[in-house]
Enzyme design. Structure first.
Site, PDB file in Angstrom:
ATOM      1  N   SER A 135       0.816  -1.215   0.000  1.00 47.23           N
ATOM      2  CA  SER A 135       0.000   0.000   0.000  1.00 47.23           C
ATOM      3  C   SER A 135       0.847   1.261   0.000  1.00 47.23           C
ATOM      4  O   SER A 135       1.957   1.276   0.562  1.00 47.23           O
ATOM      5  CB  SER A 135      -0.855  -0.038   1.275  1.00 47.23           C
ATOM      6  OG  SER A 135      -1.369   1.220   1.566  1.00 47.23           O
ATOM      7  N   TYR A 159      -1.652   0.016  10.523  1.00 46.45           N
ATOM      8  CA  TYR A 159      -1.952  -0.650   9.249  1.00 46.45           C
ATOM      9  C   TYR A 159      -0.758  -0.548   8.297  1.00 46.45           C
ATOM     10  O   TYR A 159      -0.297  -1.547   7.741  1.00 46.45           O
ATOM     11  CB  TYR A 159      -3.203  -0.025   8.612  1.00 46.45           C
ATOM     12  CG  TYR A 159      -3.416  -0.453   7.180  1.00 46.45           C
ATOM     13  CD1 TYR A 159      -3.859  -1.738   6.879  1.00 46.45           C
ATOM     14  CD2 TYR A 159      -3.154   0.426   6.120  1.00 46.45           C
ATOM     15  CE1 TYR A 159      -4.033  -2.133   5.551  1.00 46.45           C
ATOM     16  CE2 TYR A 159      -3.335   0.042   4.803  1.00 46.45           C
ATOM     17  CZ  TYR A 159      -3.772  -1.245   4.520  1.00 46.45           C
ATOM     18  OH  TYR A 159      -3.934  -1.634   3.212  1.00 46.45           O
ATOM     19  N   LYS A 163       2.085  -3.485   6.618  1.00 42.61           N
ATOM     20  CA  LYS A 163       2.470  -3.682   5.204  1.00 42.61           C
ATOM     21  C   LYS A 163       3.999  -3.642   5.065  1.00 42.61           C
ATOM     22  O   LYS A 163       4.589  -4.432   4.328  1.00 42.61           O
ATOM     23  CB  LYS A 163       1.822  -2.613   4.317  1.00 42.61           C
ATOM     24  CG  LYS A 163       0.306  -2.714   4.243  1.00 42.61           C
ATOM     25  CD  LYS A 163      -0.137  -3.997   3.546  1.00 42.61           C
ATOM     26  CE  LYS A 163      -1.632  -4.161   3.482  1.00 42.61           C
ATOM     27  NZ  LYS A 163      -2.084  -5.466   3.031  1.00 42.61           N
TER      28      LYS A 163
HETATM   29  P1  NAD Z   1     -11.279  -6.395   1.372  1.00 47.81           P
HETATM   30  O1  NAD Z   1     -11.510  -6.294   2.833  1.00 47.81           O
HETATM   31  O2  NAD Z   1     -12.439  -6.204   0.469  1.00 47.81           O
HETATM   32  O3  NAD Z   1     -10.572  -7.783   1.004  1.00 47.81           O
HETATM   33  C1  NAD Z   1      -9.697  -8.444   1.884  1.00 47.81           C
HETATM   34  C2  NAD Z   1     -10.226  -9.841   2.057  1.00 47.81           C
HETATM   35  O4  NAD Z   1      -9.379 -10.559   2.954  1.00 47.81           O
HETATM   36  C3  NAD Z   1     -11.625  -9.850   2.650  1.00 47.81           C
HETATM   37  O5  NAD Z   1     -12.457 -10.612   1.807  1.00 47.81           O
HETATM   38  C4  NAD Z   1     -11.446 -10.499   4.017  1.00 47.81           C
HETATM   39  O6  NAD Z   1     -12.594 -11.251   4.394  1.00 47.81           O
HETATM   40  C5  NAD Z   1     -10.202 -11.333   3.806  1.00 47.81           C
HETATM   41  N1  NAD Z   1      -9.411 -11.610   5.016  1.00 47.81           N
HETATM   42  C6  NAD Z   1      -8.986 -10.739   5.945  1.00 47.81           C
HETATM   43  N2  NAD Z   1      -8.245 -11.365   6.866  1.00 47.81           N
HETATM   44  C7  NAD Z   1      -8.207 -12.680   6.505  1.00 47.81           C
HETATM   45  C8  NAD Z   1      -7.596 -13.823   7.057  1.00 47.81           C
HETATM   46  N3  NAD Z   1      -6.876 -13.769   8.177  1.00 47.81           N
HETATM   47  N4  NAD Z   1      -7.731 -14.995   6.411  1.00 47.81           N
HETATM   48  C9  NAD Z   1      -8.452 -15.086   5.264  1.00 47.81           C
HETATM   49  N5  NAD Z   1      -9.074 -14.032   4.721  1.00 47.81           N
HETATM   50  C10 NAD Z   1      -8.944 -12.838   5.330  1.00 47.81           C
HETATM   51  O7  NAD Z   1     -10.117  -5.364   1.020  1.00 47.81           O
HETATM   52  P2  NAD Z   1      -9.501  -4.980  -0.385  1.00 47.81           P
HETATM   53  O8  NAD Z   1      -9.753  -3.539  -0.586  1.00 47.81           O
HETATM   54  O9  NAD Z   1      -9.916  -5.941  -1.416  1.00 47.81           O
HETATM   55  O10 NAD Z   1      -7.956  -5.129  -0.062  1.00 47.81           O
HETATM   56  C11 NAD Z   1      -7.217  -6.289  -0.423  1.00 47.81           C
HETATM   57  C12 NAD Z   1      -5.794  -6.101   0.053  1.00 47.81           C
HETATM   58  O11 NAD Z   1      -5.261  -4.916  -0.529  1.00 47.81           O
HETATM   59  C13 NAD Z   1      -5.668  -5.914   1.559  1.00 47.81           C
HETATM   60  O12 NAD Z   1      -4.520  -6.599   2.000  1.00 47.81           O
HETATM   61  C14 NAD Z   1      -5.500  -4.420   1.728  1.00 47.81           C
HETATM   62  O13 NAD Z   1      -4.764  -4.093   2.880  1.00 47.81           O
HETATM   63  C15 NAD Z   1      -4.717  -4.061   0.472  1.00 47.81           C
HETATM   64  N6  NAD Z   1      -4.894  -2.678   0.059  1.00 47.81           N
HETATM   65  C16 NAD Z   1      -6.143  -2.167  -0.174  1.00 47.81           C
HETATM   66  C17 NAD Z   1      -6.303  -0.834  -0.548  1.00 47.81           C
HETATM   67  C18 NAD Z   1      -7.663  -0.243  -0.781  1.00 47.81           C
HETATM   68  O14 NAD Z   1      -7.789   0.986  -0.822  1.00 47.81           O
HETATM   69  N7  NAD Z   1      -8.719  -1.027  -0.966  1.00 47.81           N
HETATM   70  C19 NAD Z   1      -5.162  -0.012  -0.696  1.00 47.81           C
HETATM   71  C20 NAD Z   1      -3.899  -0.562  -0.474  1.00 47.81           C
HETATM   72  C21 NAD Z   1      -3.777  -1.903  -0.098  1.00 47.81           C
END
Ligand code: NAD
Ligand code: UDP
Length: 348
Positions: A135, A159, A163
């Site tokens: 991120s 958070y 990362k």
């Molecule tokens: P999201 O919450 O929609 O998807 C993450 C998924 O991981 C969810 O479906 C959740 O149920 C699952 N999850 C969480 N902990 C878990 C565990 N211990 N075991 C199994 N499943 C688990 O979020 P997203 O926006 O799709 O983000 C996906 C990844 O990208 C994340 O790691 C997030 O930190 C990273 N990210 C997201 C953004 C953003 O703005 N959306 C920006 C930078 C990084």
């Protein structure tokens, strides 16, 4: 069909990324604890693809990446079926910046310990190709220049620290056996919008904290107003600037990263995945209202703790290395995100 394990695959970015991967002929083994998602997204993916995929291309297993026996079963069954997991795209993680400040241990435990369990089992089963969801929140950008991969790493929240920790773990694993790991840390900027069909989109199970899902909810009356955090930032109109990227462009970047890793020698890559363009909060709100012909009432409030004025990617690395480039503009992001919201005002 090459078998790819998608952790967190029913979530926002994971579900969208499944589309180019399925179209590209991969077999997907999706795992998710559904702590912030629902498996319905998989049914919707199938609906989008209609007959253009085969049922045996997708399997879903509900489970947690911290559960090593669960992970072992996934890897060992794949071997028994003669289709070992060849790479992992690791989305699973908790992502609320504010919740991470309130519950830091939950974030370290879920994101960092979870990733250690995953990497451990990958090592055991000799799967050494991984695309990791990092991120832009790892950077402590105080300048008004687009951020390079070599810019200072200085997260402001637990958070962001999780990362950085996971990237560091991957870097040390890479150093420990340089000739085997292929790793791409994709440092996402601000993904917004939805697939153009409006069948899949962002579906936060809790109250959203991010700007775009809040704009969508205000626009369809689920929330009364948008609070804009600060009006005297040193930016063009006094509001914060971010690099918003269409979720399908981000999905395509994962496809490109995976194919790149498969084609090339073992290496570790850190890539900023953004458009390189900055948009202020007011610009985004105004464009949303204009293209969607709707109203988003807003009011200015105090700045949010830990916020930064300008977070925009220098995306030269990702565009040149992966030969990928973002194709969709802010208007498209607003149109597609609103379509998803209108079709699914109560989520999936
Ligand atoms: P999201 O919450 O929609 O998807 C993450 C998924 O991981 C969810 O479906 C959740 O149920 C699952 N999850 C969480 N902990 C878990 C565990 N211990 N075991 C199994 N499943 C688990 O979020 P997203 O926006 O799709 O983000 C996906 C990844 O990208 C994340 O790691 C997030 O930190 C990273 N990210 C997201 C953004 C953003 O703005 N959306 C920006 C930078 C990084
Ligand atoms: N923002 C806002 N009101 C909100 C949520 C966010 O004004 O209710 C602003 C925030 O200050 C930042 C931009 O919108 O300038 C993007 O915030 P978001 O939380 O979506 O992403 P991040 O700050 O994590 O990049």
């Amino acid at each position: 069909m090459r078998n790819i394990l998608i952790t967190g695959g029913t979530g926002y970015i994971g579900s969208h990324t499944c589309l180019p991967l399925l179209k590209g002929g991969y077999k997907l083994t999706i795992i998710d604890s559904n702590v912030n998602s629902t498996p319905t997204s998989i049914e919707r993916i199938k609906k989008i693809l209609k007959n253009n995929f085969s049922e045996n291309q997708i399997s879903f297993f509900k489970g947690d990446i911290r559960d090593k026996p669960f992970l072992e079963n996934i890897f060992s069954n794949a071997i028994k079926e003669n289709n070992p997991v060849e790479a992992v795209i690791h989305f699973a993680g908790l992502k609320s910046v504010s919740e991470s400040i309130e519950k830091p241990l939950l974030y370290w435990e879920n994101n960092v310990f979870g990733s250690i369990c995953l990497i451990d089992i990958m090592t055991k089963y000799e799967c050494r190709n991984i695309v990791f969801s990092s991120s832009a929140s790892i950077y402590g950008n105080t300048s008004f220049e687009p951020i390079l991969e070599t810019s200072e790493i200085k997260p402001c929240t637990p958070y962001g620290y999780t990362k950085v920790a996971i990237e560091n773990i991957l870097a040390s694993i890479f150093k420990s056996s340089k000739n085997s790991w292929r790793i791409a840390n994709l440092r996402y900027f601000n993904p917004i919008g939805a697939h153009e069909s409006g069948f899949i989109g962002e579906n936060p199970l809790d109250t959203p904290n991010n700007l775009f899902p809040i704009i969508c909810r205000v626009a369809n009356g689920k929330m009364n107003e948008l609070q804009i955090f600060g009006k005297d930032w040193p930016t063009i109109d006094g509001t914060g600037i971010r690099d918003y990227i269409h979720i399908m462009d981000l999905a395509d970047a994962h496809y490109a990263a995976l194919e790149f890793l498969f084609r090339n020698k073992p290496q570790i890559l850190n890539l900023n995945v953004g458009t390189g363009n900055g948009t202020s909060v007011l610009e985004l709100v105004n464009k949303f209202m204009k293209v969607n012909k709707c109203n988003v009432p807003y009011r200015f409030t105090e700045k949010r703790l830990g916020d930064l004025p300008f977070i925009v990617a220098n995306n030269t690395q990702v565009t040149s290395i992966l030969k990928w480039k973002p194709k969709r503009n802010i208007e498209q992001m607003c149109i597609d995100g609103w379509k998803w919201q209108q079709k699914n005002s109560n989520g999936y």
